[in-house]
Design a protein around this motif. Structure first.
Motif, short mmCIF file in Angstrom:
data_model
loop_
_atom_site.label_atom_id
_atom_site.label_comp_id
_atom_site.label_asym_id
_atom_site.label_seq_id
_atom_site.Cartn_x
_atom_site.Cartn_y
_atom_site.Cartn_z
N SER A 56 0.83 -1.21 0.00
CA SER A 56 0.00 0.00 0.00
C SER A 56 0.86 1.25 0.00
O SER A 56 0.58 2.21 -0.73
CB SER A 56 -0.93 0.01 1.22
OG SER A 56 -1.86 -1.05 1.15
N LEU A 57 1.91 1.25 0.82
CA LEU A 57 2.75 2.43 0.89
C LEU A 57 3.40 2.72 -0.46
O LEU A 57 3.43 3.87 -0.91
CB LEU A 57 3.83 2.25 1.96
CG LEU A 57 4.83 3.40 2.04
CD1 LEU A 57 4.15 4.71 2.39
CD2 LEU A 57 5.94 3.09 3.04
N LEU A 58 3.92 1.68 -1.12
CA LEU A 58 4.59 1.92 -2.39
C LEU A 58 3.59 2.39 -3.44
O LEU A 58 3.88 3.34 -4.20
CB LEU A 58 5.29 0.64 -2.87
CG LEU A 58 6.15 0.80 -4.13
CD1 LEU A 58 7.25 1.84 -3.92
CD2 LEU A 58 6.75 -0.53 -4.55
N GLU A 59 2.43 1.79 -3.50
CA GLU A 59 1.42 2.21 -4.48
C GLU A 59 0.98 3.65 -4.22
O GLU A 59 0.91 4.47 -5.15
CB GLU A 59 0.22 1.28 -4.45
CG GLU A 59 -0.86 1.68 -5.44
CD GLU A 59 -1.82 0.56 -5.80
OE1 GLU A 59 -2.68 0.80 -6.66
OE2 GLU A 59 -1.70 -0.55 -5.25
N GLU A 60 0.69 3.97 -2.98
CA GLU A 60 0.23 5.32 -2.66
C GLU A 60 1.33 6.35 -2.87
O GLU A 60 1.05 7.48 -3.31
CB GLU A 60 -0.28 5.35 -1.22
CG GLU A 60 -1.56 4.55 -1.02
CD GLU A 60 -1.88 4.26 0.44
OE1 GLU A 60 -2.79 3.43 0.69
OE2 GLU A 60 -1.23 4.84 1.33
N THR A 61 2.57 5.98 -2.60
CA THR A 61 3.69 6.91 -2.82
C THR A 61 3.89 7.19 -4.30
O THR A 61 3.95 8.35 -4.72
CB THR A 61 4.98 6.33 -2.21
OG1 THR A 61 4.84 6.23 -0.79
CG2 THR A 61 6.18 7.22 -2.54
N ILE A 62 3.98 6.14 -5.10
CA ILE A 62 4.22 6.34 -6.53
C ILE A 62 3.06 7.09 -7.18
O ILE A 62 3.25 8.02 -7.98
CB ILE A 62 4.49 5.00 -7.24
CG1 ILE A 62 5.83 4.43 -6.78
CG2 ILE A 62 4.48 5.17 -8.76
CD1 ILE A 62 6.16 3.06 -7.35
N GLU B 107 -6.43 9.95 1.21
CA GLU B 107 -6.56 9.39 2.55
C GLU B 107 -6.36 7.89 2.41
O GLU B 107 -7.31 7.11 2.33
CB GLU B 107 -7.95 9.71 3.13
CG GLU B 107 -8.09 9.36 4.60
CD GLU B 107 -7.29 10.29 5.52
OE1 GLU B 107 -6.56 9.76 6.38
OE2 GLU B 107 -7.39 11.52 5.37
N GLY B 108 -5.10 7.49 2.28
CA GLY B 108 -4.80 6.10 2.01
C GLY B 108 -4.53 5.30 3.28
O GLY B 108 -4.64 5.81 4.40
N ARG B 109 -4.14 4.08 3.06
CA ARG B 109 -3.81 3.23 4.20
C ARG B 109 -2.51 3.69 4.87
O ARG B 109 -2.36 3.61 6.08
CB ARG B 109 -3.69 1.78 3.74
CG ARG B 109 -3.42 0.80 4.87
CD ARG B 109 -3.50 -0.63 4.42
NE ARG B 109 -3.21 -1.53 5.52
CZ ARG B 109 -3.17 -2.86 5.41
NH1 ARG B 109 -3.44 -3.44 4.25
NH2 ARG B 109 -2.89 -3.60 6.46
N GLU B 110 -1.58 4.20 4.06
CA GLU B 110 -0.27 4.60 4.58
C GLU B 110 0.06 6.07 4.32
O GLU B 110 0.91 6.63 4.99
CB GLU B 110 0.83 3.74 3.93
CG GLU B 110 0.73 2.25 4.22
CD GLU B 110 1.16 1.89 5.63
OE1 GLU B 110 1.80 2.74 6.29
OE2 GLU B 110 0.88 0.77 6.08
N VAL B 111 -0.57 6.69 3.32
CA VAL B 111 -0.23 8.05 2.93
C VAL B 111 -1.45 8.95 3.07
O VAL B 111 -2.54 8.60 2.62
CB VAL B 111 0.29 8.10 1.47
CG1 VAL B 111 0.49 9.54 1.01
CG2 VAL B 111 1.59 7.32 1.35
N ARG B 112 -1.24 10.13 3.67
CA ARG B 112 -2.31 11.12 3.75
C ARG B 112 -1.80 12.44 3.18
O ARG B 112 -0.80 12.98 3.65
CB ARG B 112 -2.75 11.33 5.20
CG ARG B 112 -3.87 12.37 5.33
CD ARG B 112 -4.34 12.52 6.78
NE ARG B 112 -5.39 13.51 6.87
CZ ARG B 112 -5.19 14.82 7.03
NH1 ARG B 112 -3.95 15.29 7.10
NH2 ARG B 112 -6.21 15.65 7.11
#
Length: 295
Positions: A116-122, A137-142
């Motif tokens: 999740s973090l990698l997908e939300e970051t990229i 408002e993601g699982r790891e990134v806001r």
């Protein structure tokens, strides 16, 4: 075949950073296409190293391989990439990956969900670089309405440095390309292509392959020089040492190995030289591949 692939070289993480400007200039003069810098915990900063290499050269493309997503705020990462892309348009590739989980735990940033973090970051970094206002408002990134004031006109590719099947699918879904770790050879490329395609990658999705490299006329000496590197990397990849692919042998043999990766789908081959005189080794491979120095 090798004339249709970008040939690059890694500035190894163990080499002192003060040598990077001169190394970059010599790599450019030899006619290489790319120089890739490394960001591993405790070694060098990838963005600062990329800035040094870009500032020391005129046309060389510089790749970041790779920025660990847990260690980098997506907003700050996009800001840093955008600055470099505006000052050096068309000359940057930004690699992002999971980071080594043990290292991320060492500094207290290991995510609950690395995928999740990698997908939300990229996803968010690419949107910010396009000049978009990002609400996430993601699982790891806001991100609450973040937008870059100075997005680059020439948006650099953001590629995912990943190894495992689910991560390769993710790369095909959200990244501009995939960065493939050392040790993977032509036999691996078909599966990697299939996994990125499963994630939605089209023909424009690039494949950049890192490869250990050692060039010399004495096969026994080349083998001895490579041994500690292929042994350790084989253990990390979970494969026998003899199955760790390298670009090695005489200059002609090494150029042929680059050609094998190209035929299997690589767009860029980045050589991680081991042994003495890496620039001499690079020059020999480039000459065997038909590349001429640039004056």
């Amino acid at each position: 075949m090798t004339n249709h692939v970008r040939i690059g070289v890694m500035h190894d993480r163990d080499w002192a950073p003060e040598g990077l400007p001169g190394f970059a200039r010599q790599v450019e003069a030899l006619g290489a296409d790319d120089l890739w810098v490394v960001e591993d915990l405790g070694w060098n900063g990838g963005l600062s190293a990329a800035a040094v290499a870009l500032g020391a050269t005129q046309r060389l493309r510089v790749g970041i391989g790779i920025a660990p997503a847990p260690l980098r705020s997506p907003a700050l990462l996009a800001m840093e990439i955008a600055t470099l892309a505006r000052v050096f348009p068309g000359r940057l590739v930004a690699g992002v990956g999971h980071g080594v989980r043990e290292w991320m735990a060492q500094v207290g940033v290991a995510p609950r969900s690395p995928l999740s973090l990698l997908e939300e970051t990229i996803t968010s970094v690419r949107a910010l670089l396009r000049g978009e206002r990002v609400e996430l408002e993601g699982r790891e990134v806001r991100l609450d309405g973040v937008r870059l004031v100075h997005p680059p006109a020439d948006v650099p590719p953001v590629v995912a440095g990943v190894v495992r099947p689910r991560s390769l699918e993710l790369s095909g879904r959200v990244a501009d390309g995939t960065l493939i770790a050392e040790g993977h050879g032509p036999a691996d490329m078909e599966n990697i292509r299939a996994l990125t395609a499963k994630g939605g990658a089209g023909p424009e999705h690039s494949l950049t392959v890192f490869s250990f490299a050692c060039v010399g006329d004495d096969p026994a000496e080349v083998s001895r020089t490579l041994h500690p590197h292929t042994e350790g990397h084989g253990a990390w990849l979970g494969r026998p040492q003899e199955e760790v692919f390298t670009v090695s042998g005489t200059p002609e043999q090494a150029a042929a190995r680059v050609g094998e990766l190209t035929a299997a789908g690589a767009d860029t081959v980045v050589l991680r030289f081991v042994g003495d005189e890496p620039l001499r080794q690079l020059e020999a491979v480039l000459a065997a591949a038909g590349r001429r120095p640039r004056r």
